[in-house]
Design a protein around this motif. Structure first.
Motif, PDB file in Angstrom:
ATOM      1  N   GLY A   1       0.585  -1.197  -0.182  1.00  0.00           N
ATOM      2  CA  GLY A   1       0.122  -0.097   0.006  1.00  0.00           C
ATOM      3  C   GLY A   1       0.907   1.220  -0.110  1.00  0.00           C
ATOM      4  N   VAL A   2       1.928   1.238   0.521  1.00  0.00           N
ATOM      5  CA  VAL A   2       2.656   2.385   0.695  1.00  0.00           C
ATOM      6  C   VAL A   2       3.459   2.650  -0.586  1.00  0.00           C
ATOM      7  CG1 VAL A   2       5.089   3.292   1.736  1.00  0.00           C
ATOM      8  CG2 VAL A   2       3.327   2.080   3.263  1.00  0.00           C
ATOM      9  N   SER A   3       3.724   1.509  -1.400  1.00  0.00           N
ATOM     10  CA  SER A   3       4.430   1.731  -2.582  1.00  0.00           C
ATOM     11  C   SER A   3       3.361   2.261  -3.560  1.00  0.00           C
ATOM     12  CB  SER A   3       4.855   0.449  -3.255  1.00  0.00           C
ATOM     13  OG  SER A   3       5.808  -0.098  -2.576  1.00  0.00           O
ATOM     14  N   GLY A   4       2.142   1.786  -3.363  1.00  0.00           N
ATOM     15  CA  GLY A   4       0.994   2.286  -4.287  1.00  0.00           C
ATOM     16  C   GLY A   4       0.681   3.876  -4.032  1.00  0.00           C
ATOM     17  N   ASN A   5       0.797   4.183  -2.672  1.00  0.00           N
ATOM     18  CA  ASN A   5       0.726   5.827  -2.440  1.00  0.00           C
ATOM     19  C   ASN A   5       1.755   6.536  -2.984  1.00  0.00           C
ATOM     20  OD1 ASN A   5      -1.547   5.367  -0.757  1.00  0.00           O
ATOM     21  ND2 ASN A   5      -0.575   4.849   0.934  1.00  0.00           N
ATOM     22  N   LEU A   6       2.924   6.060  -3.102  1.00  0.00           N
ATOM     23  CA  LEU A   6       4.043   6.827  -3.855  1.00  0.00           C
ATOM     24  C   LEU A   6       3.626   6.921  -5.475  1.00  0.00           C
ATOM     25  CD1 LEU A   6       6.652   8.259  -3.957  1.00  0.00           C
ATOM     26  CD2 LEU A   6       7.770   5.953  -3.959  1.00  0.00           C
ATOM     27  N   ALA A   7       3.225   5.717  -6.030  1.00  0.00           N
ATOM     28  CA  ALA A   7       2.707   5.718  -7.264  1.00  0.00           C
ATOM     29  C   ALA A   7       1.609   6.723  -7.729  1.00  0.00           C
ATOM     30  CB  ALA A   7       2.781   4.350  -7.687  1.00  0.00           C
ATOM     31  N   LEU A   8       0.655   6.570  -6.752  1.00  0.00           N
ATOM     32  CA  LEU A   8      -0.201   7.565  -6.923  1.00  0.00           C
ATOM     33  C   LEU A   8      -0.001   9.097  -6.853  1.00  0.00           C
ATOM     34  CD1 LEU A   8      -3.409   8.025  -6.839  1.00  0.00           C
ATOM     35  CD2 LEU A   8      -3.612   7.886  -4.575  1.00  0.00           C
ATOM     36  N   ALA A   9       0.905   9.347  -5.632  1.00  0.00           N
ATOM     37  CA  ALA A   9       1.457  10.630  -5.652  1.00  0.00           C
ATOM     38  C   ALA A   9       2.311  11.171  -7.070  1.00  0.00           C
ATOM     39  CB  ALA A   9       2.071  10.794  -4.616  1.00  0.00           C
ATOM     40  N   GLU A  10       3.038  10.310  -7.614  1.00  0.00           N
ATOM     41  CA  GLU A  10       3.589  10.552  -8.530  1.00  0.00           C
ATOM     42  C   GLU A  10       2.825  10.790  -9.799  1.00  0.00           C
ATOM     43  OE1 GLU A  10       6.714   7.771  -8.549  1.00  0.00           O
ATOM     44  OE2 GLU A  10       8.077   8.685  -7.632  1.00  0.00           O
ATOM     45  N   ALA A  11       1.661  10.046 -10.176  1.00  0.00           N
ATOM     46  CA  ALA A  11       0.997  10.230 -11.119  1.00  0.00           C
ATOM     47  C   ALA A  11       0.330  11.378 -10.847  1.00  0.00           C
ATOM     48  CB  ALA A  11      -0.156   8.820 -10.919  1.00  0.00           C
ATOM     49  N   ARG A  12      -0.232  11.768  -9.679  1.00  0.00           N
ATOM     50  CA  ARG A  12      -0.811  13.003  -9.629  1.00  0.00           C
ATOM     51  C   ARG A  12      -0.035  14.286  -9.833  1.00  0.00           C
ATOM     52  NH1 ARG A  12      -4.494  11.309  -4.022  1.00  0.00           N
ATOM     53  NH2 ARG A  12      -6.112  10.411  -5.302  1.00  0.00           N
ATOM     54  N   LYS A  13       1.104  14.047  -9.541  1.00  0.00           N
ATOM     55  CA  LYS A  13       2.468  15.300  -9.851  1.00  0.00           C
ATOM     56  C   LYS A  13       2.058  15.429 -11.524  1.00  0.00           C
ATOM     57  CE  LYS A  13       6.753  17.146  -9.632  1.00  0.00           C
ATOM     58  NZ  LYS A  13       8.281  16.995  -9.411  1.00  0.00           N
ATOM     59  N   ASN A  14       2.212  14.076 -12.106  1.00  0.00           N
ATOM     60  CA  ASN A  14       2.311  14.343 -13.683  1.00  0.00           C
ATOM     61  C   ASN A  14       0.869  15.113 -14.099  1.00  0.00           C
ATOM     62  OD1 ASN A  14       4.842  13.141 -13.808  1.00  0.00           O
ATOM     63  ND2 ASN A  14       3.900  10.822 -14.056  1.00  0.00           N
ATOM     64  N   ILE A  15      -0.096  14.632 -13.494  1.00  0.00           N
ATOM     65  CA  ILE A  15      -1.295  15.353 -13.971  1.00  0.00           C
ATOM     66  C   ILE A  15      -1.042  16.920 -13.617  1.00  0.00           C
ATOM     67  CG2 ILE A  15      -3.878  15.605 -13.277  1.00  0.00           C
ATOM     68  CD1 ILE A  15      -3.599  12.271 -12.763  1.00  0.00           C
ATOM     69  N   ALA A  16      -0.709  17.190 -12.446  1.00  0.00           N
ATOM     70  CA  ALA A  16      -0.709  18.566 -12.201  1.00  0.00           C
ATOM     71  C   ALA A  16       0.197  19.495 -13.113  1.00  0.00           C
ATOM     72  CB  ALA A  16      -0.055  18.988 -10.638  1.00  0.00           C
ATOM     73  N   VAL A  17       1.126  18.803 -13.553  1.00  0.00           N
ATOM     74  CA  VAL A  17       2.183  19.364 -14.450  1.00  0.00           C
ATOM     75  C   VAL A  17       1.350  19.875 -15.732  1.00  0.00           C
ATOM     76  CG1 VAL A  17       4.417  19.014 -15.961  1.00  0.00           C
ATOM     77  CG2 VAL A  17       4.352  18.274 -13.675  1.00  0.00           C
ATOM     78  N   ALA A  18       0.692  18.691 -16.338  1.00  0.00           N
ATOM     79  CA  ALA A  18       0.032  18.936 -17.410  1.00  0.00           C
ATOM     80  C   ALA A  18      -1.040  20.150 -17.368  1.00  0.00           C
ATOM     81  CB  ALA A  18      -0.919  17.561 -17.904  1.00  0.00           C
ATOM     82  N   GLN A  19      -1.774  19.850 -16.131  1.00  0.00           N
ATOM     83  CA  GLN A  19      -2.762  21.059 -16.001  1.00  0.00           C
ATOM     84  C   GLN A  19      -2.377  22.473 -15.987  1.00  0.00           C
ATOM     85  OE1 GLN A  19      -4.538  19.351 -12.327  1.00  0.00           O
ATOM     86  NE2 GLN A  19      -6.140  18.341 -13.345  1.00  0.00           N
ATOM     87  N   TYR A  20      -1.011  22.349 -15.389  1.00  0.00           N
ATOM     88  CA  TYR A  20      -0.367  23.780 -15.248  1.00  0.00           C
ATOM     89  C   TYR A  20       0.217  24.482 -16.635  1.00  0.00           C
ATOM     90  CZ  TYR A  20       3.601  27.133 -14.446  1.00  0.00           C
ATOM     91  OH  TYR A  20       4.276  28.193 -14.242  1.00  0.00           O
ATOM     92  N   GLU A  21       0.588  23.266 -17.507  1.00  0.00           N
ATOM     93  CA  GLU A  21       1.050  23.901 -18.759  1.00  0.00           C
ATOM     94  C   GLU A  21      -0.376  24.122 -19.665  1.00  0.00           C
ATOM     95  OE1 GLU A  21       5.095  21.074 -19.168  1.00  0.00           O
ATOM     96  OE2 GLU A  21       3.156  20.221 -19.949  1.00  0.00           O
ATOM     97  N   GLN A  22      -1.321  23.418 -19.338  1.00  0.00           N
ATOM     98  CA  GLN A  22      -2.628  23.839 -20.045  1.00  0.00           C
ATOM     99  C   GLN A  22      -3.147  25.054 -19.677  1.00  0.00           C
ATOM    100  OE1 GLN A  22      -6.486  21.564 -18.958  1.00  0.00           O
ATOM    101  NE2 GLN A  22      -6.585  20.869 -21.140  1.00  0.00           N
ATOM    102  N   ALA A  23      -3.070  25.274 -18.517  1.00  0.00           N
ATOM    103  CA  ALA A  23      -3.587  26.483 -17.971  1.00  0.00           C
ATOM    104  C   ALA A  23      -2.664  27.797 -18.790  1.00  0.00           C
ATOM    105  CB  ALA A  23      -3.410  26.650 -16.473  1.00  0.00           C
ATOM    106  N   ILE A  24      -1.499  27.620 -18.825  1.00  0.00           N
ATOM    107  CA  ILE A  24      -0.815  28.686 -19.736  1.00  0.00           C
ATOM    108  C   ILE A  24      -1.041  28.754 -21.219  1.00  0.00           C
ATOM    109  CG2 ILE A  24       1.614  29.082 -20.428  1.00  0.00           C
ATOM    110  CD1 ILE A  24       2.930  27.731 -17.950  1.00  0.00           C
TER     111      ILE A  24
END
Length: 491
Positions: free
Chosen positions: A369-392
């Motif tokens: 579960g801990v590994s899954g949480n890290l993978a989830l956090a990294e996936a959400r960061k990738n989404i946040a990067v795309a959302q930031y670039e899209q906002a620009i």
């Protein structure tokens, strides 16, 4: 564990963390802006004398620093915006969201500090004779009194888990505050749009009223000529059709006026007052003609939706640090310091001091579960990067579209003015030729349609030009301040 983040590789970090504490969040780097370095058509916004931002507020370098009370020049519109900012329900919800996020941040931040409280307790026990510590003759009932300060389980944040969770909550609060600013800017622009649509509908109503009177007069003229045998039934029906067309358009524009007024009232959040200031003459002077555009890179510091997207990205980055820290031991402490005594009267006497210290260490063994949480956090960061670039990218497109409008609306309106003058002269000549019998009523009908359509198009295009300038102001981050800044007064 995922993405190459293994406990063995992190042992040096573990040793340093045990001594000094650390954060396992990745170093934050702002993504490069995925847009060109210049706007197309940027030269279209030029200084046009007294109706420019530089003339009104010379200290303003960015449109976002230009107060809406100076950008909009109609006293009635300014008062409507003030009312909306005070009463709009979406605005009230946004303020509540900010307060909610601030409180949530306070809750998460408090987890980094111990919770200490004062307390006292007493315990009374009766034991059977064969279980008494002092033998059968000792008292059957024993008493125990305790008082002091207690500390609940407090986590020693060696690996920055709590610190990163607090940072993520802080960034969420900041993103919520930027969302409120975005709503504020949008509300100012929406009130202006609804007001301009209402004023345009009123202008069209006036045009259609005068046109209807002209068509009625024409119909009476054709009717008279028909009665005298000088005009055909076709001429009469064409004149009637022209008159009824405008009558139908008038009913439609009256409906549009009511709908525009309803939209404005919804934005205000209260009935439209009767004592509003006198409205300015409706035209190009409703707003400033020229505002500073700057560069696309300025949007990163001026557009609240972009800043909010970056706050969300920073929060996602901090969540990775919290997820990484979950792989390491979690150390917590529970303690009690005070006095203990078998007699209430001697509880605070000399030699009755009491303390208790209970450290606890939890080490993950099966970390799926801990590994899954890290993978989830990294996936959400990738989404946040795309959302930031899209906002620009969205912001760049909005500014570029508005600049395209600024580059073309002036020329279009000039052409429509010339076309209106030509159509009016054509109608005058067509009426003259019809009255002298040189042409049929078809020529008059065609000239009437041309003039009427040109006048309607001119009014609609004029409104579109105003709305485009408001959109440019909003797209550049303007509408948050009431007064231009050096002051930083929110609207």
């Amino acid at each position: 564990m995922t993405h190459g983040f293994h406990l063995k590789a992190a042992l040096p970090a573990l040793a340093a963390a045990l001594l000094t504490g650390c954060s396992l969040a990745p170093d934050y780097h702002r993504p490069a802006a995925p847009v060109p370095g210049q706007y197309p058509d940027a030269d279209a916004v030029a200084n046009t004398g007294e109706r420019s931002a530089s003339a009104v507020s010379p200290q303003v370098r960015y449109s976002s620093d230009l107060g809406w009370s100076e950008f909009f020049r109609d006293p009635r519109l300014k008062e409507l915006i003030r009312i909306a900012l005070d009463n709009n329900r979406d605005m009230r919800i946004a303020v509540g969201r900010v307060q909610e996020a601030r409180a949530q941040y306070g809750i998460v931040q408090s987890d980094q500090f111990p919770t200490i409280g004062a307390g006292a307790n007493t315990q009374h026990t009766r034991n059977p004779a064969n279980l008494r510590a002092g033998g059968p003759d000792s008292p059957s009932v024993t008493h125990y009194y305790q008082a002091g300060l207690g500390m609940t389980a407090f986590e020693l944040d060696f690996f920055g888990r709590l610190r990163n969770l607090s940072e993520a909550a802080n960034q969420q609060y900041l993103a919520t505050a930027q969302a409120r600013r975005t709503l504020h800017i949008n509300l100012v622009a929406q009130v202006a749009e609804a007001y301009f649509r209402l004023r345009t509908a009123q202008q069209l109503d006036g045009l259609m009223q005068s046109t209807l009177k002209a068509r009625e007069q024409t119909f009476k003229l054709v009717q008279a000529r028909y009665d005298e045998g000088m005009a055909s039934a076709l001429d009469l029906n064409q004149a009637r059709g022209q008159m009824e067309t405008v009558r139908a358009d008038l009913a439609g524009i009256q409906r549009a006026q009511s709908q525009a007024r309803n939209a404005l009232q919804l934005l205000l959040g209260t009935p439209i007052p009767d004592n509003l200031p006198e409205a300015a003459v409706f035209g190009r002077d409703q707003v400033l003609a020229a505002i500073p555009v700057g560069l696309p890179s300025d949007l990163l510091q001026r557009r609240p939706d972009i800043m909010g997207a970056e706050n969300a990205l920073r929060g996602a980055n901090a969540n990775i640090g919290a997820a990484r820290a979950a792989f390491f031991p979690r150390i917590s402490i529970t303690g009690l310091l005070g006095f203990a005594s078998p007699q209430l009267g001697g509880l605070f006497g000399s030699g009755q001091e009491f303390w208790q210290f209970s450290p606890q260490v939890q080490v993950p063994i099966f970390a799926g579960g801990v590994s899954g949480n890290l993978a989830l956090a990294e996936a959400r960061k990738n989404i946040a990067v795309a959302q930031y670039e899209q906002a620009i990218q969205v912001a760049f497109r909005e500014v570029a579209d508005a600049l395209a409008g600024e580059a073309t609306y002036s020329g279009q309106l000039d052409a429509l003015r010339a076309l209106e003058a030509s159509a009016a002269e054509s109608l005058r000549l067509a009426n003259l030729r019809y009255e002298t019998g040189l042409d049929s009523f078809l020529q008059v009908q065609s000239a009437q349609v041309d003039l009427y359509n040109t006048q309607r198009t001119f009014l609609q295009t004029g409104m579109d030009s105003l709305l485009n300038r408001v959109e440019l102001y909003k797209a550049l981050g303007g509408g948050w301040l009431q007064e231009s800044a050096a002051g930083t007064q929110p609207g």
